[in-house]
Structures are given as structure tokens and as C-alpha cells.
Design a protein around this motif. Structure first.
Motif, PDB file in Angstrom:
ATOM      1  N   ASP A  27       0.804  -1.224   0.000  1.00  0.00           N
ATOM      2  CA  ASP A  27       0.000   0.000   0.000  1.00  0.00           C
ATOM      3  C   ASP A  27       0.838   1.276   0.000  1.00  0.00           C
ATOM      4  O   ASP A  27       0.291   2.370  -0.109  1.00  0.00           O
ATOM      5  CB  ASP A  27      -0.938   0.025   1.213  1.00  0.00           C
ATOM      6  CG  ASP A  27      -1.986  -1.070   1.163  1.00  0.00           C
ATOM      7  OD1 ASP A  27      -2.331  -1.516   0.046  1.00  0.00           O
ATOM      8  OD2 ASP A  27      -2.452  -1.492   2.242  1.00  0.00           O
ATOM      9  N   ASN A  28       2.150   1.155   0.121  1.00  0.00           N
ATOM     10  CA  ASN A  28       3.020   2.329   0.182  1.00  0.00           C
ATOM     11  C   ASN A  28       3.386   2.757  -1.248  1.00  0.00           C
ATOM     12  O   ASN A  28       4.504   2.558  -1.724  1.00  0.00           O
ATOM     13  CB  ASN A  28       4.269   2.036   1.015  1.00  0.00           C
ATOM     14  CG  ASN A  28       5.027   3.293   1.391  1.00  0.00           C
ATOM     15  OD1 ASN A  28       4.859   4.335   0.764  1.00  0.00           O
ATOM     16  ND2 ASN A  28       5.870   3.178   2.401  1.00  0.00           N
ATOM     17  N   LEU A  29       2.415   3.363  -1.910  1.00  0.00           N
ATOM     18  CA  LEU A  29       2.578   3.738  -3.320  1.00  0.00           C
ATOM     19  C   LEU A  29       3.655   4.802  -3.523  1.00  0.00           C
ATOM     20  O   LEU A  29       4.375   4.785  -4.530  1.00  0.00           O
ATOM     21  CB  LEU A  29       1.245   4.204  -3.894  1.00  0.00           C
ATOM     22  CG  LEU A  29       0.105   3.179  -3.840  1.00  0.00           C
ATOM     23  CD1 LEU A  29      -1.168   3.766  -4.422  1.00  0.00           C
ATOM     24  CD2 LEU A  29       0.490   1.895  -4.529  1.00  0.00           C
ATOM     25  N   ALA A  30       3.790   5.724  -2.581  1.00  0.00           N
ATOM     26  CA  ALA A  30       4.808   6.768  -2.705  1.00  0.00           C
ATOM     27  C   ALA A  30       6.207   6.149  -2.730  1.00  0.00           C
ATOM     28  O   ALA A  30       7.041   6.507  -3.572  1.00  0.00           O
ATOM     29  CB  ALA A  30       4.682   7.778  -1.572  1.00  0.00           C
ATOM     30  N   MET A  31       6.475   5.217  -1.828  1.00  0.00           N
ATOM     31  CA  MET A  31       7.794   4.577  -1.804  1.00  0.00           C
ATOM     32  C   MET A  31       7.983   3.694  -3.038  1.00  0.00           C
ATOM     33  O   MET A  31       9.080   3.639  -3.602  1.00  0.00           O
ATOM     34  CB  MET A  31       7.983   3.767  -0.522  1.00  0.00           C
ATOM     35  CG  MET A  31       9.379   3.176  -0.393  1.00  0.00           C
ATOM     36  SD  MET A  31      10.735   4.384  -0.460  1.00  0.00           S
ATOM     37  CE  MET A  31      10.563   5.205   1.100  1.00  0.00           C
ATOM     38  N   GLN A  32       6.916   3.041  -3.478  1.00  0.00           N
ATOM     39  CA  GLN A  32       7.027   2.222  -4.691  1.00  0.00           C
ATOM     40  C   GLN A  32       7.427   3.070  -5.895  1.00  0.00           C
ATOM     41  O   GLN A  32       8.245   2.641  -6.717  1.00  0.00           O
ATOM     42  CB  GLN A  32       5.715   1.505  -4.974  1.00  0.00           C
ATOM     43  CG  GLN A  32       5.402   0.397  -3.996  1.00  0.00           C
ATOM     44  CD  GLN A  32       4.036  -0.194  -4.228  1.00  0.00           C
ATOM     45  OE1 GLN A  32       3.626  -0.405  -5.367  1.00  0.00           O
ATOM     46  NE2 GLN A  32       3.313  -0.460  -3.147  1.00  0.00           N
ATOM     47  N   ARG A  33       6.858   4.278  -6.004  1.00  0.00           N
ATOM     48  CA  ARG A  33       7.220   5.174  -7.117  1.00  0.00           C
ATOM     49  C   ARG A  33       8.696   5.570  -7.054  1.00  0.00           C
ATOM     50  O   ARG A  33       9.387   5.607  -8.075  1.00  0.00           O
ATOM     51  CB  ARG A  33       6.338   6.432  -7.111  1.00  0.00           C
ATOM     52  CG  ARG A  33       5.011   6.249  -7.805  1.00  0.00           C
ATOM     53  CD  ARG A  33       4.281   7.574  -7.983  1.00  0.00           C
ATOM     54  NE  ARG A  33       3.960   8.243  -6.733  1.00  0.00           N
ATOM     55  CZ  ARG A  33       2.909   7.974  -5.971  1.00  0.00           C
ATOM     56  NH1 ARG A  33       2.049   7.049  -6.322  1.00  0.00           N
ATOM     57  NH2 ARG A  33       2.710   8.644  -4.854  1.00  0.00           N
ATOM     58  N   ILE A  34       9.168   5.872  -5.852  1.00  0.00           N
ATOM     59  CA  ILE A  34      10.583   6.223  -5.704  1.00  0.00           C
ATOM     60  C   ILE A  34      11.457   5.032  -6.106  1.00  0.00           C
ATOM     61  O   ILE A  34      12.410   5.179  -6.875  1.00  0.00           O
ATOM     62  CB  ILE A  34      10.903   6.677  -4.263  1.00  0.00           C
ATOM     63  CG1 ILE A  34      10.214   8.013  -3.961  1.00  0.00           C
ATOM     64  CG2 ILE A  34      12.414   6.787  -4.053  1.00  0.00           C
ATOM     65  CD1 ILE A  34      10.279   8.428  -2.499  1.00  0.00           C
ATOM     66  N   ILE A  35      11.121   3.861  -5.602  1.00  0.00           N
ATOM     67  CA  ILE A  35      11.926   2.668  -5.853  1.00  0.00           C
ATOM     68  C   ILE A  35      11.954   2.317  -7.340  1.00  0.00           C
ATOM     69  O   ILE A  35      13.029   2.052  -7.893  1.00  0.00           O
ATOM     70  CB  ILE A  35      11.391   1.471  -5.023  1.00  0.00           C
ATOM     71  CG1 ILE A  35      11.642   1.710  -3.534  1.00  0.00           C
ATOM     72  CG2 ILE A  35      12.030   0.157  -5.484  1.00  0.00           C
ATOM     73  CD1 ILE A  35      10.918   0.734  -2.617  1.00  0.00           C
ATOM     74  N   THR A  36      10.796   2.329  -7.991  1.00  0.00           N
ATOM     75  CA  THR A  36      10.751   1.872  -9.384  1.00  0.00           C
ATOM     76  C   THR A  36      11.004   2.974 -10.399  1.00  0.00           C
ATOM     77  O   THR A  36      11.771   2.787 -11.336  1.00  0.00           O
ATOM     78  CB  THR A  36       9.410   1.192  -9.700  1.00  0.00           C
ATOM     79  OG1 THR A  36       8.343   2.118  -9.481  1.00  0.00           O
ATOM     80  CG2 THR A  36       9.212  -0.048  -8.847  1.00  0.00           C
ATOM     81  N   SER A  37      10.376   4.117 -10.225  1.00  0.00           N
ATOM     82  CA  SER A  37      10.479   5.183 -11.230  1.00  0.00           C
ATOM     83  C   SER A  37      11.754   6.011 -11.086  1.00  0.00           C
ATOM     84  O   SER A  37      12.406   6.322 -12.082  1.00  0.00           O
ATOM     85  CB  SER A  37       9.274   6.113 -11.153  1.00  0.00           C
ATOM     86  OG  SER A  37       8.090   5.396 -11.426  1.00  0.00           O
ATOM     87  N   LYS A  38      12.093   6.360  -9.864  1.00  0.00           N
ATOM     88  CA  LYS A  38      13.233   7.257  -9.664  1.00  0.00           C
ATOM     89  C   LYS A  38      14.554   6.497  -9.466  1.00  0.00           C
ATOM     90  O   LYS A  38      15.589   6.926  -9.963  1.00  0.00           O
ATOM     91  CB  LYS A  38      12.966   8.188  -8.491  1.00  0.00           C
ATOM     92  CG  LYS A  38      11.790   9.124  -8.771  1.00  0.00           C
ATOM     93  CD  LYS A  38      11.533  10.058  -7.639  1.00  0.00           C
ATOM     94  CE  LYS A  38      10.353  10.967  -7.981  1.00  0.00           C
ATOM     95  NZ  LYS A  38      10.095  11.938  -6.942  1.00  0.00           N
ATOM     96  N   MET A  39      14.516   5.380  -8.746  1.00  0.00           N
ATOM     97  CA  MET A  39      15.740   4.627  -8.472  1.00  0.00           C
ATOM     98  C   MET A  39      15.924   3.447  -9.426  1.00  0.00           C
ATOM     99  O   MET A  39      16.952   2.793  -9.403  1.00  0.00           O
ATOM    100  CB  MET A  39      15.745   4.110  -7.026  1.00  0.00           C
ATOM    101  CG  MET A  39      15.680   5.216  -5.983  1.00  0.00           C
ATOM    102  SD  MET A  39      17.102   6.324  -6.041  1.00  0.00           S
ATOM    103  CE  MET A  39      16.340   7.816  -6.665  1.00  0.00           C
ATOM    104  N   VAL A  40      14.930   3.148 -10.225  1.00  0.00           N
ATOM    105  CA  VAL A  40      14.948   2.125 -11.278  1.00  0.00           C
ATOM    106  C   VAL A  40      15.288   0.729 -10.741  1.00  0.00           C
ATOM    107  O   VAL A  40      16.128   0.015 -11.285  1.00  0.00           O
ATOM    108  CB  VAL A  40      15.878   2.521 -12.451  1.00  0.00           C
ATOM    109  CG1 VAL A  40      15.577   1.697 -13.677  1.00  0.00           C
ATOM    110  CG2 VAL A  40      15.753   3.998 -12.776  1.00  0.00           C
ATOM    111  N   PHE A  41      14.640   0.343  -9.657  1.00  0.00           N
ATOM    112  CA  PHE A  41      14.687  -1.035  -9.168  1.00  0.00           C
ATOM    113  C   PHE A  41      13.606  -1.814  -9.919  1.00  0.00           C
ATOM    114  O   PHE A  41      12.609  -1.233 -10.352  1.00  0.00           O
ATOM    115  CB  PHE A  41      14.364  -1.096  -7.673  1.00  0.00           C
ATOM    116  CG  PHE A  41      15.498  -0.756  -6.753  1.00  0.00           C
ATOM    117  CD1 PHE A  41      16.059  -1.725  -5.931  1.00  0.00           C
ATOM    118  CD2 PHE A  41      15.988   0.538  -6.658  1.00  0.00           C
ATOM    119  CE1 PHE A  41      17.086  -1.407  -5.055  1.00  0.00           C
ATOM    120  CE2 PHE A  41      17.013   0.866  -5.786  1.00  0.00           C
ATOM    121  CZ  PHE A  41      17.563  -0.105  -4.984  1.00  0.00           C
ATOM    122  N   GLU A  42      13.787  -3.118 -10.015  1.00  0.00           N
ATOM    123  CA  GLU A  42      12.790  -3.976 -10.644  1.00  0.00           C
ATOM    124  C   GLU A  42      12.100  -4.822  -9.579  1.00  0.00           C
ATOM    125  O   GLU A  42      12.759  -5.356  -8.679  1.00  0.00           O
ATOM    126  CB  GLU A  42      13.445  -4.906 -11.669  1.00  0.00           C
ATOM    127  CG  GLU A  42      13.971  -4.176 -12.889  1.00  0.00           C
ATOM    128  CD  GLU A  42      14.517  -5.139 -13.925  1.00  0.00           C
ATOM    129  OE1 GLU A  42      13.822  -6.138 -14.240  1.00  0.00           O
ATOM    130  OE2 GLU A  42      15.631  -4.890 -14.395  1.00  0.00           O
TER     131      GLU A  42
END
Length: 179
Positions: free
Chosen positions: A136-151
Motif C-alpha cells: 500500500d506504500n505507493l509513494a515509496m514504490q514510485r521512488i523505488i521503481t520510477s526514480k531509483m529504477v529497481f525492478e
């Protein structure tokens, strides 16, 4: 912006930031960190192991914290998924939090970026970075995937709290020392 390794003298500051992070998540309706994690023992262990860091703004005020835990990280032993690379040369990013007094300034992204840069420059043996966050932590998911490019590589269930479900992510570090 800079971060520094936390010492026992920083215990209260670290705990305050993590407790504030717990309150921010609760206010957002996210069940992450609503149990006894992270707890006093975890914070003490992070500091004692040299894995806890404080993030400071340009005025030297502490605004956040992060833990960089070396392998093995047994939290992932029960992960449902597959790593991008099979290696024991990884670090896990845990317990990243920015105090609510400093929210909205992009500090989480800056902290993540500086932590990754530090790991790459100071730990050339590291081939992979791993992190997880609540579904449910969508903000952290965006940072992880979109900004930090984790898969996204998998899920964890019931690790931090019996009802928790987390997404697990990995970033392969491509640098001269790993080729």
C-alpha cells in the motif's frame, strides 16, 4: 545534503524519526510499521553493526535515516519470487524514513540517491541492491521503481507483521569493479 553513519549518541534521533515515520504511514492509512517493527532492539542493532545512517540537510539538521544491511538478509528467505542475479554480494536498504517536519522536499529521493552512490563508491564488491516496501506504500514504490529504477522481483508475506504483504525489488549494480 549529506549522510553520516549513526553512533549510539544518535539513538534517540533515529528512534524519533522512525516513530514519526510510523505515524506518517498510519495517517496515510498504510499498515506498514504499525506493529513492533522497527523497534528499539532493531535500532540498537543497526547502530552497533554500523549499518544505520542519518541524513542531514544543508543546515546540518537531521531530516531522515536509512539502514544499509549487508548480506545475508534472512528477511528474504521466504520471498515468493526470483532475484535478478544469484549473488551473496548484495546490500539491503531498510528503514528509510524522512521526518514529517521535512516532508515534501524530495528528501527521500535524495537520501536514496546518496545511499546508492555511497554503496557504489565505497563497496565495489556489491553487485546488487535489494529493498522492500508495503504493497500500500505507493509513494515509496514510485521512488523505488520510477526514480531509483529497481525492478520488482517478488513478494513477502507476514515478515514484519502477520498481515503485512510487501513487494520486493532489486537493482543490479553495473560498475567497473563488477565486470
Amino acid at each position: 545534503m549529506y549522510f553520516k553513519q549513526a553512533t549510539q549518541n544518535d539513538f534517540d534521533t533515529l528512534l524519533t524519526i522512525l516513530q514519526d515515520g510510523r505515524a506518517q504511514l498510519a495517517e496515510a492509512g498504510i499498515n506498514q510499521w504499525q506493529g513492533d517493527y522497527p523497534n528499539v532492539e532493531q535500532v540498537k542493532a543497526d547502530i552497533a553493526a554500523g549499518n544505520a545512517y542519518l541524513f542531514n540537510d544543508d543546515t546540518h539538521e537531521t531530516v531522515g535515516t536509512v539502514t544499509a544491511q549487508p548480506a545475508p538478509d534472512h528477511v528474504y528467505d521466504s520471498m515468493d519470487g526470483t532475484w535478478l542475479i544469484d549473488t551473496d554480494a548484495y546490500l539491503t536498504i531498510h528503514r528509510l524514513a524522512i521526518h514529517s517536519d521535512h516532508a515534501g522536499n524530495g528528501y527521500a529521493t535524495k537520501l536514496f540517491t546518496q545511499a546508492i552512490d555511497h554503496i557504489i563508491s565505497d563497496h565495489p564488491e556489491v553487485k546488487s541492491l535489494r529493498v522492500d516496501t508495503h504493497v500500500d506504500n505507493l509513494a515509496m514504490q514510485r521512488i523505488i521503481t520510477s526514480k531509483m529504477v529497481f525492478e520488482k522481483v517478488g513478494t513477502l508475506t507476514g515478515i514484519y507483521h502477520p498481515d503485512d504483504k510487501c513487494f520486493v525489488y532489486e537493482k543490479v549494480i553495473e560498475c567497473e569493479n563488477n565486470r
